[in-house]
Write a protein that holds these residues in place. Structure first.
Motif, PDB file in Angstrom:
ATOM      1  N   MET A  94       1.554   9.417  11.516  1.00 53.86           N
ATOM      2  CA  MET A  94       0.773   9.476  10.276  1.00 53.86           C
ATOM      3  C   MET A  94       0.818   8.139   9.544  1.00 53.86           C
ATOM      4  O   MET A  94      -0.177   7.727   8.952  1.00 53.86           O
TER       5      MET A  94
ATOM      6  N   CYS B 215      -8.080  10.233  12.571  1.00 54.68           N
ATOM      7  CA  CYS B 215      -6.731   9.976  13.084  1.00 54.68           C
ATOM      8  C   CYS B 215      -5.743  11.002  12.541  1.00 54.68           C
ATOM      9  O   CYS B 215      -4.965  11.593  13.289  1.00 54.68           O
ATOM     10  N   ASN B 216      -5.777  11.234  11.226  1.00 58.66           N
ATOM     11  CA  ASN B 216      -4.872  12.208  10.609  1.00 58.66           C
ATOM     12  C   ASN B 216      -5.079  13.609  11.176  1.00 58.66           C
ATOM     13  O   ASN B 216      -4.112  14.330  11.438  1.00 58.66           O
TER      14      ASN B 216
ATOM     15  N   SER C 210      -3.555  -0.468  13.612  1.00 59.17           N
ATOM     16  CA  SER C 210      -3.035   0.512  14.567  1.00 59.17           C
ATOM     17  C   SER C 210      -4.134   1.481  15.000  1.00 59.17           C
ATOM     18  O   SER C 210      -4.170   1.908  16.160  1.00 59.17           O
ATOM     19  N   ARG C 211      -5.064   1.826  14.103  1.00 58.08           N
ATOM     20  CA  ARG C 211      -6.192   2.685  14.503  1.00 58.08           C
ATOM     21  C   ARG C 211      -7.102   1.953  15.487  1.00 58.08           C
ATOM     22  O   ARG C 211      -7.604   2.546  16.439  1.00 58.08           O
TER      23      ARG C 211
ATOM     24  N   SER D 119      -5.134   0.015   9.518  1.00 58.52           N
ATOM     25  CA  SER D 119      -6.352  -0.181  10.315  1.00 58.52           C
ATOM     26  C   SER D 119      -6.070  -0.822  11.672  1.00 58.52           C
ATOM     27  O   SER D 119      -6.700  -0.456  12.664  1.00 58.52           O
TER      28      SER D 119
ATOM     29  N   MET E  98      -1.142   7.620  19.019  1.00 56.93           N
ATOM     30  CA  MET E  98      -0.832   6.650  17.975  1.00 56.93           C
ATOM     31  C   MET E  98       0.502   5.972  18.247  1.00 56.93           C
ATOM     32  O   MET E  98       0.663   4.773  17.995  1.00 56.93           O
TER      33      MET E  98
ATOM     34  N   ASN F 232     -11.726   6.603  12.198  1.00 56.91           N
ATOM     35  CA  ASN F 232     -11.371   6.389  10.803  1.00 56.91           C
ATOM     36  C   ASN F 232     -10.052   7.107  10.501  1.00 56.91           C
ATOM     37  O   ASN F 232      -9.507   7.816  11.339  1.00 56.91           O
ATOM     38  N   GLU F 233      -9.561   6.923   9.294  1.00 60.53           N
ATOM     39  CA  GLU F 233      -8.251   7.469   8.932  1.00 60.53           C
ATOM     40  C   GLU F 233      -8.241   8.994   8.972  1.00 60.53           C
ATOM     41  O   GLU F 233      -7.272   9.602   9.422  1.00 60.53           O
ATOM     42  N   LYS F 234      -9.323   9.599   8.546  1.00 61.37           N
ATOM     43  CA  LYS F 234      -9.382  11.074   8.545  1.00 61.37           C
ATOM     44  C   LYS F 234      -9.324  11.617   9.964  1.00 61.37           C
ATOM     45  O   LYS F 234      -8.587  12.574  10.240  1.00 61.37           O
TER      46      LYS F 234
ATOM     47  N   CYS G  86      -1.672   5.953  11.183  1.00 61.53           N
ATOM     48  CA  CYS G  86      -3.059   6.264  10.833  1.00 61.53           C
ATOM     49  C   CYS G  86      -3.502   5.559   9.557  1.00 61.53           C
ATOM     50  O   CYS G  86      -4.689   5.341   9.351  1.00 61.53           O
ATOM     51  N   LYS G  87      -2.574   5.208   8.698  1.00 55.63           N
ATOM     52  CA  LYS G  87      -2.922   4.530   7.444  1.00 55.63           C
ATOM     53  C   LYS G  87      -3.280   3.058   7.656  1.00 55.63           C
ATOM     54  O   LYS G  87      -3.928   2.455   6.820  1.00 55.63           O
TER      55      LYS G  87
END
Length: 128
Positions: free
Chosen positions: A63, A97-98, A71-72, A69, A109, A93-95, A66-67
């Protein structure tokens, strides 16, 4: 003769070495943190484990990834290489990923975080 002796002793005597300033001792945690930051270490003094043993710790670490960029982007690149053979990379996007991590898949991740491991970077993630 006395003047010639004293002049020659001045010329041939070894010069006095100035005492070097010893390394400064830090007595407070604030001073240690400032020294660490000034040396380029932005990790906050923490060490991060990108291969946690418990599933809860793995989800928590993913998590955090995911915050960030970078790493995403790395996770998307790795997924694209596996699924599409390295074709066009759609960056999640972050959503997204979460939602994926909360759904139980944190390994994608953690692989990206292991690739971006940087002990002196914020959150232990290169590019954070």
């Amino acid at each position: 003769t006395i003047s010639s002796v004293s002049a020659s002793s001045v010329i041939f005597s070894s010069p006095k070495v100035a005492n070097a300033i010893p390394e400064q001792k830090s007595y407070s945690s604030n001073a240690r943190n400032m020294e660490r930051l000034s040396s380029g270490d932005s990790s906050g003094g923490s060490s991060y484990n990108n291969s946690p043993e418990s599933p809860v710790a793995a989800k928590r670490r993913a998590m955090v990834g995911c915050k960030v960029s970078s790493s995403r982007i790395e996770a998307s690149r790795l997924e694209s290489a596996v699924n599409d053979g390295g074709a066009k990379v759609d960056i999640m996007n972050e959503k997204e990923c979460n939602m994926r991590v909360m759904g139980g898949d944190s390994e994608f991740m953690l692989k990206a975080l292991r690739n971006l491991d940087c002990p002196t970077c914020p959150y232990g993630i290169e590019g954070a």
